[in-house]
Design a protein around this motif. Structure first.
Motif, PDB file in Angstrom:
ATOM      1  N   GLY A  26      -8.130   4.789  -6.556  1.00 14.97           N
ATOM      2  CA  GLY A  26      -9.273   4.801  -7.447  1.00 14.97           C
ATOM      3  C   GLY A  26      -8.974   4.141  -8.782  1.00 14.97           C
ATOM      4  O   GLY A  26      -7.870   3.647  -9.028  1.00 14.97           O
ATOM      5  N   GLU A  27      -9.971   4.126  -9.651  1.00 14.87           N
ATOM      6  CA  GLU A  27      -9.781   3.560 -10.980  1.00 14.87           C
ATOM      7  C   GLU A  27      -8.850   4.472 -11.774  1.00 14.87           C
ATOM      8  O   GLU A  27      -8.994   5.692 -11.763  1.00 14.87           O
ATOM      9  CB  GLU A  27     -11.118   3.426 -11.705  1.00 14.87           C
ATOM     10  N   ARG A  47      -6.151  -0.081  -4.351  1.00 18.25           N
ATOM     11  CA  ARG A  47      -7.129   0.308  -5.368  1.00 18.25           C
ATOM     12  C   ARG A  47      -8.145   1.288  -4.799  1.00 18.25           C
ATOM     13  O   ARG A  47      -8.519   2.277  -5.454  1.00 18.25           O
ATOM     14  CB  ARG A  47      -7.835  -0.934  -5.922  1.00 18.25           C
ATOM     15  N   THR A  48      -8.591   1.041  -3.575  1.00 17.35           N
ATOM     16  CA  THR A  48      -9.553   1.953  -2.944  1.00 17.35           C
ATOM     17  C   THR A  48      -8.953   3.349  -2.793  1.00 17.35           C
ATOM     18  O   THR A  48      -9.640   4.364  -3.003  1.00 17.35           O
ATOM     19  CB  THR A  48      -9.976   1.416  -1.564  1.00 17.35           C
ATOM     20  N   ARG A  49      -7.665   3.412  -2.455  1.00 13.85           N
ATOM     21  CA  ARG A  49      -7.026   4.705  -2.221  1.00 13.85           C
ATOM     22  C   ARG A  49      -6.795   5.483  -3.514  1.00 13.85           C
ATOM     23  O   ARG A  49      -7.068   6.681  -3.584  1.00 13.85           O
ATOM     24  CB  ARG A  49      -5.705   4.519  -1.503  1.00 13.85           C
ATOM     25  N   SER A  59      -6.368  -4.533  -2.742  1.00 13.37           N
ATOM     26  CA  SER A  59      -7.710  -3.966  -2.598  1.00 13.37           C
ATOM     27  C   SER A  59      -7.653  -2.609  -1.899  1.00 13.37           C
ATOM     28  O   SER A  59      -8.325  -1.648  -2.315  1.00 13.37           O
ATOM     29  CB  SER A  59      -8.603  -4.926  -1.818  1.00 13.37           C
ATOM     30  N   LYS A  60      -6.849  -2.524  -0.846  1.00 15.75           N
ATOM     31  CA  LYS A  60      -6.694  -1.256  -0.131  1.00 15.75           C
ATOM     32  C   LYS A  60      -6.058  -0.199  -1.027  1.00 15.75           C
ATOM     33  O   LYS A  60      -6.449   0.980  -1.011  1.00 15.75           O
ATOM     34  CB  LYS A  60      -5.878  -1.457   1.135  1.00 15.75           C
ATOM     35  N   THR A 110       0.841  -1.199   0.000  1.00 17.43           N
ATOM     36  CA  THR A 110       0.000   0.000   0.000  1.00 17.43           C
ATOM     37  C   THR A 110       0.880   1.254   0.000  1.00 17.43           C
ATOM     38  O   THR A 110       0.470   2.308   0.493  1.00 17.43           O
ATOM     39  CB  THR A 110      -0.931   0.001   1.222  1.00 17.43           C
TER      40      THR A 110
END
Length: 205
Positions: free
Chosen positions: A81-82, A77-79, A74-75, A49
């Motif tokens: 974004g796309e 990607r959440t931070r 996953s963490k 991350t």
């Protein structure tokens, strides 16, 4: 190993991780030694991350981010974004990577991944991936625990490195550009001696 890292990334905030950095200055300093390209494809074999991802995206790079932990990905990607400039991969870096990335990587950046590989077959698997992925004229930055560093990290035994062993394992296809000893101060205030090595893949003739 995937379960081990998933547990760590699930149970701790990023700032609580023993390898957390609030900036990527040390890594970016080495990247400044690489001749600029309009865009470069950068591969992180253990993205975790890290805020390094954000710094590289800010510079306009194309990123391929790999990690053995799908929770970390996953963490991350959440931070962030796309983003069309980012591809995520969930592979054990000691095992063969997809053929599609062969000779597509301009810069391979490893901050503290290689030193977790202990078996000789896994270390050789790592370097086989590296040699296959990095294009002619590309660069590799390795940052691992130095021989004077801690023997364990995240509850795991380590294979600590000297610049001499790094250079030997990189092989005749790579030349050493710069190396440096570096003391990393972790979030709890502990000091961790590292060795950084920047290598260039010799252009094919």
């Amino acid at each position: 190993m995937s379960e081990h890292w998933n547990t760590i990334f699930s149970n701790k905030k990023d700032s609580e991780l023993g390898w957390y950095e609030n900036d990527a200055v040390q890594t970016l300093k080495f990247l400044d030694l690489i001749p600029p390209r309009e865009t470069a494809t950068i591969f992180l074999p253990g993205a975790g991350t890290s805020v390094l991802t954000d710094a590289l995206l800010a510079k306009g790079h194309q990123l391929i981010l790999n990690d053995i932990s799908d929770v970390a990905l996953s963490k991350l990607r959440t931070r962030i974004g796309e983003n069309d400039n980012v591809s995520l991969m969930h592979y054990d870096i000691a095992h063969p990577l997809p053929d599609g990335i062969a000779k597509t990587i301009d810069i391979w950046i490893d901050r503290a991944v290689l030193h977790f590989l202990l078996k000789e077959s896994d270390i050789q698997g790592y370097f086989s991936n590296l040699h296959a992925a990095v294009r002619s004229g590309g660069y590799v930055l390795l940052a691992e625990f130095a021989t004077t560093g801690a023997q364990k990290c995240a509850g795991l035994e380590l294979h600590r490195y000297s610049i001499e062993e790094m250079t030997l394992r990189m092989g005749k296809d790579f030349e050493l550009v710069k190396h440096e000893k570096y003391i990393f101060v972790n979030p709890s205030g502990g000091t961790r001696p590292y060795v950084y090595g920047l290598f260039k893949k010799i252009a094919e003739r």
